[in-house]
Write a protein that holds these residues in place. Structure first.
Motif, short mmCIF file in Angstrom:
data_model
loop_
_atom_site.label_atom_id
_atom_site.label_comp_id
_atom_site.label_asym_id
_atom_site.label_seq_id
_atom_site.Cartn_x
_atom_site.Cartn_y
_atom_site.Cartn_z
N HIS A 48 8.63 -22.81 7.03
CA HIS A 48 8.10 -21.53 6.59
C HIS A 48 7.07 -20.99 7.59
CE1 HIS A 48 6.64 -18.43 3.88
NE2 HIS A 48 5.41 -18.93 3.97
N ILE A 49 6.20 -21.86 8.08
CA ILE A 49 5.22 -21.43 9.08
C ILE A 49 5.95 -20.88 10.30
CG2 ILE A 49 3.46 -22.25 10.71
CD1 ILE A 49 2.56 -24.22 8.44
N ALA A 50 7.01 -21.56 10.72
CA ALA A 50 7.79 -21.09 11.88
C ALA A 50 8.43 -19.74 11.60
CB ALA A 50 8.86 -22.13 12.23
N ALA A 51 9.08 -19.62 10.47
CA ALA A 51 9.81 -18.38 10.16
C ALA A 51 8.87 -17.20 9.99
CB ALA A 51 10.66 -18.57 8.90
N ARG A 54 7.55 -15.89 13.41
CA ARG A 54 8.56 -15.00 14.01
C ARG A 54 8.57 -13.65 13.30
NH1 ARG A 54 14.07 -17.68 14.65
NH2 ARG A 54 13.22 -18.30 16.64
N MET A 55 8.49 -13.66 11.98
CA MET A 55 8.51 -12.43 11.21
C MET A 55 7.32 -11.54 11.55
SD MET A 55 8.16 -11.93 7.08
CE MET A 55 6.41 -12.30 7.13
N PHE A 56 6.12 -12.13 11.62
CA PHE A 56 4.94 -11.34 11.94
C PHE A 56 5.00 -10.78 13.36
CE2 PHE A 56 2.74 -13.23 8.26
CZ PHE A 56 2.06 -12.11 7.79
N VAL A 57 5.44 -11.58 14.31
CA VAL A 57 5.52 -11.09 15.69
C VAL A 57 6.56 -9.97 15.79
CG1 VAL A 57 6.08 -11.72 18.07
CG2 VAL A 57 4.55 -13.16 16.72
N ASP A 58 7.69 -10.12 15.11
CA ASP A 58 8.67 -9.02 15.05
C ASP A 58 8.04 -7.77 14.44
OD1 ASP A 58 10.69 -10.57 16.14
OD2 ASP A 58 11.75 -10.89 14.23
N GLY A 59 7.26 -7.95 13.38
CA GLY A 59 6.61 -6.82 12.73
C GLY A 59 5.63 -6.12 13.66
N VAL A 60 4.86 -6.90 14.40
CA VAL A 60 3.88 -6.34 15.33
C VAL A 60 4.57 -5.63 16.49
CG1 VAL A 60 2.15 -6.99 17.08
CG2 VAL A 60 1.99 -7.90 14.75
N LEU A 61 5.54 -6.29 17.10
CA LEU A 61 6.13 -5.76 18.33
C LEU A 61 7.22 -4.73 18.09
CD1 LEU A 61 6.31 -8.97 20.53
CD2 LEU A 61 4.47 -7.28 20.34
N GLU A 62 7.95 -4.86 16.98
CA GLU A 62 9.10 -3.99 16.77
C GLU A 62 9.04 -3.20 15.47
OE1 GLU A 62 12.57 -6.47 17.09
OE2 GLU A 62 11.73 -7.52 18.81
N THR A 66 11.90 -9.51 9.36
CA THR A 66 13.02 -10.36 9.03
C THR A 66 12.51 -11.78 8.83
OG1 THR A 66 14.44 -9.00 10.41
CG2 THR A 66 15.30 -11.15 9.76
N TYR A 67 12.75 -12.32 7.66
CA TYR A 67 12.34 -13.69 7.35
C TYR A 67 13.58 -14.57 7.40
CZ TYR A 67 10.47 -17.67 4.76
OH TYR A 67 10.07 -18.94 4.39
N ALA A 68 13.59 -15.51 8.34
CA ALA A 68 14.75 -16.39 8.53
C ALA A 68 14.88 -17.45 7.45
CB ALA A 68 14.66 -17.07 9.90
N GLY A 69 13.89 -17.58 6.63
CA GLY A 69 13.94 -18.58 5.57
C GLY A 69 13.37 -19.91 6.01
N THR A 124 -3.54 -11.56 9.90
CA THR A 124 -2.92 -12.02 8.66
C THR A 124 -2.00 -13.21 8.92
OG1 THR A 124 -3.06 -9.80 7.74
CG2 THR A 124 -1.49 -11.30 6.70
N MET A 125 -1.27 -13.18 10.03
CA MET A 125 -0.43 -14.31 10.42
C MET A 125 -1.28 -15.57 10.57
SD MET A 125 2.01 -14.70 13.80
CE MET A 125 0.70 -14.96 15.00
N THR A 126 -2.45 -15.42 11.17
CA THR A 126 -3.36 -16.55 11.36
C THR A 126 -3.84 -17.09 10.02
OG1 THR A 126 -4.06 -15.57 13.46
CG2 THR A 126 -5.46 -17.29 12.53
#
Length: 161
Positions: A48-51, A54-62, A66-69, A124-126
């Motif tokens: 979950h921490i990994a997914a 990725r979700m937060f970085v996608d949200g920030v940059l793009e 998307t949550y991979a689960g 928030t990711m932190t």
């Protein structure tokens, strides 16, 4: 307010290092431990921490979310779950390192419809990671273990003459 992506990446790397200390303390044979049915397992927490990173970085940059689960298939053993975490982390940090700091001031809409600055999403990711690190610590206590000290030593050790 966050004003530098390189500074944030350095900071977040230190947060991740402390999280990894907690993860390394998990006995290999307890990766599927949960305090009771319906709760995340220790493996689920790692995935979950990994997914969510990725979700937060996608949200920030793009601006996409998307949550991979956190399914067991992403890393069923402790070693595989940690590998998944490390791979997604390296990818996320590389993406942030390759991005201009100006992105921090961009506005992003969260999955809940709130519009916030991108820098707030990284904070928030932190906080999210620290929350789940604490959860791992509590699971270790439930297993009869003492979790690692966040900064390496107990307060009483620091106060001794």
């Amino acid at each position: 307010m966050l004003t530098s992506l390189p500074d944030f990446v350095r900071y977040f790397e230190s947060v991740r290092g402390r999280t990894l200390a907690f993860i390394q303390a998990i006995p290999d044979d307890q990766i599927d431990f949960a305090p009771y049915p319906g709760k995340f397992t220790l493996g689920d927490l790692i995935r979950h921490i990994a997914a969510t990173e990725r979700m937060f970085v996608d949200g920030v940059l793009e601006g996409r979310w998307t949550y991979a689960g956190h399914s067991r298939e992403l890393g069923p053993t402790k070693a595989e779950a940690v590998d998944y975490l490390m791979r997604t982390h390296e990818e996320a940090m590389a993406r942030l390192r390759a991005t201009d700091t100006e992105v921090l001031q961009m506005k992003r809409t969260t999955p809940f419809g709130m519009v916030v600055s991108a820098w707030r999403l990284l904070m928030t990711m932190t906080e999210h990671e620290i929350h789940h690190r604490s959860q791992i610590g509590q699971y270790l206590v439930a297993l009869g273990m003492e979790p690692p000290q966040v900064f390496g030593r107990k307060l009483k050790e620091l106060l001794q003459p």
